[in-house]
Motif scaffolding. Structure first.
Motif, short mmCIF file in Angstrom:
data_model
loop_
_atom_site.label_atom_id
_atom_site.label_comp_id
_atom_site.label_asym_id
_atom_site.label_seq_id
_atom_site.Cartn_x
_atom_site.Cartn_y
_atom_site.Cartn_z
N TRP A 1 0.82 -1.21 0.00
CA TRP A 1 0.00 0.00 0.00
C TRP A 1 0.86 1.26 0.00
CZ3 TRP A 1 -4.25 -1.08 4.26
CH2 TRP A 1 -5.00 -2.20 3.87
N GLY A 2 1.87 1.28 0.87
CA GLY A 2 2.71 2.46 0.98
C GLY A 2 3.45 2.77 -0.30
N ASP A 3 3.73 1.73 -1.11
CA ASP A 3 4.42 1.94 -2.38
C ASP A 3 3.50 2.62 -3.40
OD1 ASP A 3 6.66 0.67 -1.35
OD2 ASP A 3 5.96 -1.30 -1.99
N GLY B 1 0.99 4.81 -2.43
CA GLY B 1 0.90 6.19 -1.99
C GLY B 1 0.18 6.31 -0.66
N PRO B 2 0.46 7.37 0.11
CA PRO B 2 -0.16 7.54 1.43
C PRO B 2 -1.67 7.75 1.37
CG PRO B 2 1.07 9.51 0.79
CD PRO B 2 1.41 8.45 -0.20
N ASP B 3 -2.18 8.28 0.25
CA ASP B 3 -3.62 8.50 0.14
C ASP B 3 -4.36 7.17 0.11
OD1 ASP B 3 -2.38 8.01 -2.31
OD2 ASP B 3 -3.98 8.98 -3.45
N GLU C 1 -3.18 4.33 1.22
CA GLU C 1 -2.93 3.71 2.52
C GLU C 1 -3.94 4.20 3.56
OE1 GLU C 1 1.22 2.41 4.55
OE2 GLU C 1 1.00 4.51 4.02
N GLN C 2 -4.21 5.48 3.54
CA GLN C 2 -5.14 6.06 4.51
C GLN C 2 -6.56 5.63 4.24
OE1 GLN C 2 -5.00 10.32 4.74
NE2 GLN C 2 -6.24 10.41 6.60
N SER D 1 -6.97 1.80 5.25
CA SER D 1 -6.80 1.48 6.67
C SER D 1 -7.63 2.37 7.58
CB SER D 1 -5.32 1.60 7.05
OG SER D 1 -4.85 2.92 6.86
N PRO E 1 -2.79 4.52 11.31
CA PRO E 1 -1.56 4.52 10.53
C PRO E 1 -1.02 3.11 10.36
CG PRO E 1 -1.10 5.20 12.77
CD PRO E 1 -2.59 5.08 12.66
N ASP F 1 2.03 0.68 10.37
CA ASP F 1 3.41 0.58 10.84
C ASP F 1 4.05 -0.61 10.15
OD1 ASP F 1 5.02 0.24 14.12
OD2 ASP F 1 5.83 0.49 12.11
N GLU F 2 4.86 -0.36 9.13
CA GLU F 2 5.44 -1.44 8.35
C GLU F 2 6.59 -2.12 9.08
OE1 GLU F 2 4.37 0.21 3.90
OE2 GLU F 2 6.44 0.09 4.52
#
Length: 227
Positions: free
Chosen positions: A115-117, A119-121, A123-124, A127, A131, A133-134
């Motif tokens: 997900w983080g790869d 983008g943060p949008d 990911e948010q 989830s 947040p 935590d990888e």
């Protein structure tokens, strides 16, 4: 909390996000798994009913869409069930195709590390407000039986994958220890580690065992469990 339904006001975004993480997950896998996920993505895009959470397509139609034969369709659908990405809602019968549901929660969990790869949008959205935590590494379950190796494309290898996908605990207790001895026509012979084990599987789980074998190879009409 994971968003696990493509319904309501954010349904459209959820559909795109789900297909995105499926693709991102596939790109981190080997070529065989990449092709498997791509086939599922194509099938979902073409034929999945999001509102009803239903995928009801005949093997012949899937084979035409994937440019493969129906035997390959059986094998690939069994792998997807073993992954936990597809669940059987209603088993097919004469004149009626099998109906599947898409295990969105499992797909999201399996793809979460990507997900983080993306983008943060994304990911948010997926989830919620929590947040990700990888750095947290899940602890292994003590005594857990590993999932069957999908590289084994024999009828028993694929049937094991189906059984594991349907009920991992039952698979670990009774099916994981069974080994393939031989195939003679429509009869598949499996070996159990003890007489009691063979007797229990034959007496209590025989129908389930045969159903899984026939799901991946229609030529199986009998499964014999011996010691």
């Amino acid at each position: 909390m994971l968003a696990t339904k493509a319904a309501g006001r954010n349904a459209a975004a959820m559909k795109y996000d789900l297909l995105t993480v499926m693709g991102a997950y596939a790109l981190a896998q080997d070529k065989g798994r990449q092709r498997l996920v791509l086939r599922l993505m194509t099938l979902v895009t073409a034929r999945y009913n999001w509102a009803r959470d239903e995928l009801a397509v005949g093997q012949r139609e899937i084979a035409r869409l994937w440019l493969v034969d129906e035997r390959t369709v059986k094998r690939e659908m069994a792998k997807l069930r073993a992954m936990g990405w597809l669940k059987v809602k209603r088993q097919g019968a004469r004149g009626r195709v099998s109906e599947y549901s898409l295990a969105i929660e499992r797909i999201l969990e399996d793809s979460r590390t990507r997900w983080g790869d993306v983008g943060p949008d994304l990911e948010q959205r997926l989830s919620g407000s929590e947040p990700v935590d990888e750095k947290v590494v899940p602890l292994p379950v003590k005594g857990k039986i590993p999932a069957p190796n999908l590289a084994d494309e024999s009828e028993w290898g694929l049937a094991r994958a189906v059984l594991h996908g349907e009920d991992p605990a039952l698979y670990a207790a009774w099916f994981a220890a069974l080994e393939r001895r031989e195939r003679a026509g429509g009869r598949l012979v499996l070996v159990a580690p003890s007489r009691f084990h063979a007797s229990y599987v034959s007496g209590h789980l025989g129908a389930r065992l045969l159903s899984a074998c026939r799901a991946v190879d229609g030529g199986v009409d009998e499964v014999q469990v011996v010691t």
